[in-house]
Design a protein around this motif. Structure first.
Motif, PDB file in Angstrom:
ATOM      1  N   SER A   1       0.828  -1.209   0.000  1.00 17.03           N
ATOM      2  CA  SER A   1       0.000   0.000   0.000  1.00 17.03           C
ATOM      3  C   SER A   1       0.861   1.258   0.000  1.00 17.03           C
ATOM      4  CB  SER A   1      -0.921  -0.013   1.214  1.00 17.03           C
ATOM      5  OG  SER A   1      -1.679   1.182   1.278  1.00 17.03           O
ATOM      6  N   ALA A   2       1.957   1.222   0.766  1.00 15.31           N
ATOM      7  CA  ALA A   2       2.856   2.379   0.812  1.00 15.31           C
ATOM      8  C   ALA A   2       3.519   2.610  -0.540  1.00 15.31           C
ATOM      9  CB  ALA A   2       3.913   2.167   1.893  1.00 15.31           C
ATOM     10  N   SER A   3       3.909   1.520  -1.195  1.00 13.95           N
ATOM     11  CA  SER A   3       4.537   1.654  -2.513  1.00 13.95           C
ATOM     12  C   SER A   3       3.563   2.231  -3.526  1.00 13.95           C
ATOM     13  CB  SER A   3       5.046   0.289  -2.987  1.00 13.95           C
ATOM     14  OG  SER A   3       6.043  -0.205  -2.111  1.00 13.95           O
ATOM     15  N   ALA A   4       2.301   1.773  -3.458  1.00 11.43           N
ATOM     16  CA  ALA A   4       1.295   2.303  -4.378  1.00 11.43           C
ATOM     17  C   ALA A   4       1.035   3.779  -4.106  1.00 11.43           C
ATOM     18  CB  ALA A   4       0.001   1.500  -4.244  1.00 11.43           C
ATOM     19  N   GLY A   5       0.972   4.140  -2.813  1.00 13.35           N
ATOM     20  CA  GLY A   5       0.774   5.550  -2.474  1.00 13.35           C
ATOM     21  C   GLY A   5       1.937   6.406  -2.927  1.00 13.35           C
ATOM     22  N   TRP A   6       3.149   5.879  -2.791  1.00 11.85           N
ATOM     23  CA  TRP A   6       4.336   6.603  -3.244  1.00 11.85           C
ATOM     24  C   TRP A   6       4.289   6.836  -4.756  1.00 11.85           C
ATOM     25  CZ3 TRP A   6       8.727   9.042  -1.674  1.00 11.85           C
ATOM     26  CH2 TRP A   6       9.721   9.211  -2.639  1.00 11.85           C
ATOM     27  N   ALA A   7       3.971   5.796  -5.508  1.00 10.59           N
ATOM     28  CA  ALA A   7       3.931   5.913  -6.965  1.00 10.59           C
ATOM     29  C   ALA A   7       2.870   6.916  -7.405  1.00 10.59           C
ATOM     30  CB  ALA A   7       3.663   4.543  -7.587  1.00 10.59           C
ATOM     31  N   GLN A   8       1.727   6.899  -6.720  1.00 10.50           N
ATOM     32  CA  GLN A   8       0.651   7.821  -7.088  1.00 10.50           C
ATOM     33  C   GLN A   8       1.035   9.270  -6.805  1.00 10.50           C
ATOM     34  OE1 GLN A   8      -3.051   6.948  -5.156  1.00 10.50           O
ATOM     35  NE2 GLN A   8      -4.183   8.578  -6.208  1.00 10.50           N
TER      36      GLN A   8
ATOM     37  N   SER B   1       7.549  13.011   1.504  1.00  9.83           N
ATOM     38  CA  SER B   1       8.565  12.964   2.550  1.00  9.83           C
ATOM     39  C   SER B   1       8.042  12.260   3.802  1.00  9.83           C
ATOM     40  CB  SER B   1       9.015  14.391   2.887  1.00  9.83           C
ATOM     41  OG  SER B   1       9.988  14.383   3.908  1.00  9.83           O
ATOM     42  N   ARG B   2       6.802  12.581   4.195  1.00 11.34           N
ATOM     43  CA  ARG B   2       6.222  11.917   5.375  1.00 11.34           C
ATOM     44  C   ARG B   2       6.036  10.419   5.125  1.00 11.34           C
ATOM     45  NH1 ARG B   2       3.118  16.732   5.463  1.00 11.34           N
ATOM     46  NH2 ARG B   2       1.394  15.676   4.401  1.00 11.34           N
ATOM     47  N   LEU B   3       5.611  10.083   3.910  1.00 14.65           N
ATOM     48  CA  LEU B   3       5.431   8.670   3.581  1.00 14.65           C
ATOM     49  C   LEU B   3       6.757   7.931   3.589  1.00 14.65           C
ATOM     50  CD1 LEU B   3       3.411   6.483   2.691  1.00 14.65           C
ATOM     51  CD2 LEU B   3       3.821   7.183   0.329  1.00 14.65           C
ATOM     52  N   LEU B   4       7.780   8.607   3.120  1.00 14.71           N
ATOM     53  CA  LEU B   4       9.102   7.985   3.086  1.00 14.71           C
ATOM     54  C   LEU B   4       9.651   7.775   4.499  1.00 14.71           C
ATOM     55  CD1 LEU B   4      11.150   7.080   0.900  1.00 14.71           C
ATOM     56  CD2 LEU B   4      12.257   9.290   1.155  1.00 14.71           C
TER      57      LEU B   4
END
Length: 228
Positions: free
Chosen positions: A5-12, A70-73
């Motif tokens: 889910s985090a990877s998908a959010g990052w890509a989006q 940045s927060r997601l990372l």
């Protein structure tokens, strides 16, 4: 599951940031054309204000998107360990800062061009007003301009004459040089036994050949006119 889910959010979010970046560059192209216009209006037009406002809005959206990235990372250890994502985030930040600098630069360039155009307009207006109120001065300016044009014509004529004199002098020097060479050849030939008579025979033969050739050409012309 959380990692996916985090990877998908990052890509989006990254795709959103890139889309906003492209839109910003397109608006920069439009905004830069205002400063290169032939007739810059004394005040910003509605289109100029709208374009500048849209650029600022896009920059703010990109700033917000980068903050989310940045927060997601920072929140996902799997993302934090990715050097590629860290590099992508740095590039997005650098491009945002560069675009903010470009906006300030274009805004300053546009204002400078507008100030220059307004200054020229004011100067022309003052000159026209002065000439309208002082017709004698306008006539004097016209006569002064005519005199300057005549002086320029005289200067050009003097330059052409100087070049002509220089060319004529060069021709005279060349002719004198050729005459000296001819005299030296004649003097050298006179000192060699039999050379003078040989030169005379060659000259006589040339004259004879010239007479024969001239007679032949004259005969051809006569025949041409006779049969035409």
């Amino acid at each position: 599951m959380a990692s996916s889910s985090a990877s998908a959010g990052w890509a989006q979010l990254r795709q959103q940031a890139r889309t906003l970046e492209t839109q910003t560059e397109n608006l920069f192209h439009t905004y830069s054309q205002f400063s290169s216009a032939t007739n810059i209006p004394p005040k910003p037009t509605d289109e100029e204000r709208t374009t500048e406002s849209k650029i600022e809005e896009l920059l703010d959206k990109r700033d917000s998107t980068i903050s989310q990235l940045s927060r997601l990372l920072d929140s996902e250890t799997t993302l934090t360990s990715s050097a590629l994502k860290q590099n992508n985030l740095s590039l997005l930040r650098e491009k945002l800062l560069a675009h903010r600098r470009d906006l300030n630069r274009l805004r300053s360039t546009l204002q400078h061009a507008r100030d220059k155009a307004n200054l020229l307009t004011n100067v022309r207006s003052d000159i026209d007003e002065y000439r309208a109120n002082n017709p004698e001065a306008a006539e004097a300016d016209y006569m002064l301009g005519e005199r300057n044009r005549i002086d320029n014509s005289h200067d050009m004529a003097d330059s052409v004459l100087s070049q002509a004199y220089a060319v004529n002098e060069s021709f005279m020097l060349q002719r004198e040089t050729m005459a000296n060479i001819n005299r030296k050849i004649t003097m050298a030939a006179s000192k060699v036994p039999g050379m003078s008579s040989l030169i005379n025979r060659i000259s006589a033969r040339k004259r004879r050949d010239g007479i024969i050739m001239g007679s032949f050409i004259a005969f051809c012309f006569l025949m041409f006119f006779w049969f035409s």
